[in-house]
Motif scaffolding. Structure first.
Motif, short mmCIF file in Angstrom:
data_model
loop_
_atom_site.label_atom_id
_atom_site.label_comp_id
_atom_site.label_asym_id
_atom_site.label_seq_id
_atom_site.Cartn_x
_atom_site.Cartn_y
_atom_site.Cartn_z
N VAL A 1 47.01 -13.50 -16.04
CA VAL A 1 45.67 -13.20 -16.58
C VAL A 1 44.61 -13.10 -15.48
N GLY B 1 53.39 -12.45 -22.84
CA GLY B 1 51.99 -12.22 -22.53
C GLY B 1 51.37 -11.16 -23.42
N TYR C 1 43.36 -9.70 -15.18
CA TYR C 1 42.69 -9.09 -16.33
C TYR C 1 41.17 -9.02 -16.18
#
Length: 239
Positions: free
Chosen positions: A142, A70, A145
């Motif tokens: 994600v 990642g 994020y």
């Protein structure tokens, strides 16, 4: 008490009676924490975390998390996990030693643990094991994020608007984490010993073993393996 803990944990929860007692009785709370550490000693490697309790202070653990893929891949980040006196009723706190650019980490390096586990009730999916698993996930998932409601909304907005700039910020701190990896602070019990060997020395040893005419192929393999294992022991984590 340990028998009660074992029976309770095998059912994946502690009774309200034990939880209430632990918030008032340090011995009960510490027994639960010790049980958690034993559990993590077996399973923490699954999410690439190593941990050590602070000497004579079970309420504080020092650790390091290694991210394998990642945006944060190759990052090795040291952190401190602290148990409040109201544990297990209250969730433990996590703080990284150095700045990290992430929506769930504030300017003082504190992690938004309430976002990682929004409804903490000790037992089932609310144990220290689960919290640390979520800690790993927040670096590779994600969906964390763009969490603008957490500690660092600027990071979340940057991820949504300019992912390349977000990645640049992350890469800077991954590079810094590599530089700080062997910066062993006196009050941080998890200390890392910098490797003193490299691939070239192993190749030299391989050539040396291979050139010996008195050893069979199996003996050569055994000698090389023993050498590599010995080198690994000499370069392991030290307390």
């Amino acid at each position: 008490m340990n028998e009660i803990l074992l029976n309770s944990q095998s059912s994946n929860f502690l009774s309200d009676e034990i939880i209430n007692k632990a918030t008032k009785d340090p011995e009960t709370r510490n027994n639960i924490i010790k049980f958690e550490y034993k559990l993590l000693s077996v399973y923490a490697h699954k999410f690439s975390i190593i941990l050590l309790p602070k000497t004579e202070q079970i309420l504080e653990w020092h650790g390091m998390i290694s991210i394998s893929y990642g945006l944060y891949a190759k990052g090795k980040f040291k952190f401190v996990l602290t148990f409040p006196k109201t544990f297990p009723e209250s969730i433990p706190k996590i703080r990284f030693l150095y700045p990290l650019f992430h929506p769930l980490i504030d300017e003082y390096n504190n992690v938004d643990v309430d976002t990682l586990i929004s409804k903490w009730k000790y037992g089932q999916d609310c144990m220290v094991y689960n919290l640390l698993n979520k800690l790993y996930e927040m670096f590779i998932d994600v969906s964390y994020y763009d969490c603008v409601t957490s500690f660092n909304p600027r990071a979340a907005q940057l991820f949504s608007n300019d992912i390349n700039s977000y990645a640049e910020e992350v890469n800077k701190q991954i590079a810094q984490s590599e530089q700080q990896l062997y910066d062993n602070k006196n009050d941080f019990v998890l200390k890392l010993k910098e490797p003193t060997y490299n691939t070239q020395t192993i190749l030299q040893k391989l050539q040396e073993i291979n050139s010996s005419k008195n050893l069979t192929f199996e003996q050569k393999k055994k000698d090389l393996l023993s050498y590599i294992l010995q080198q690994s022991k000499e370069n392991q984590i030290i307390e």
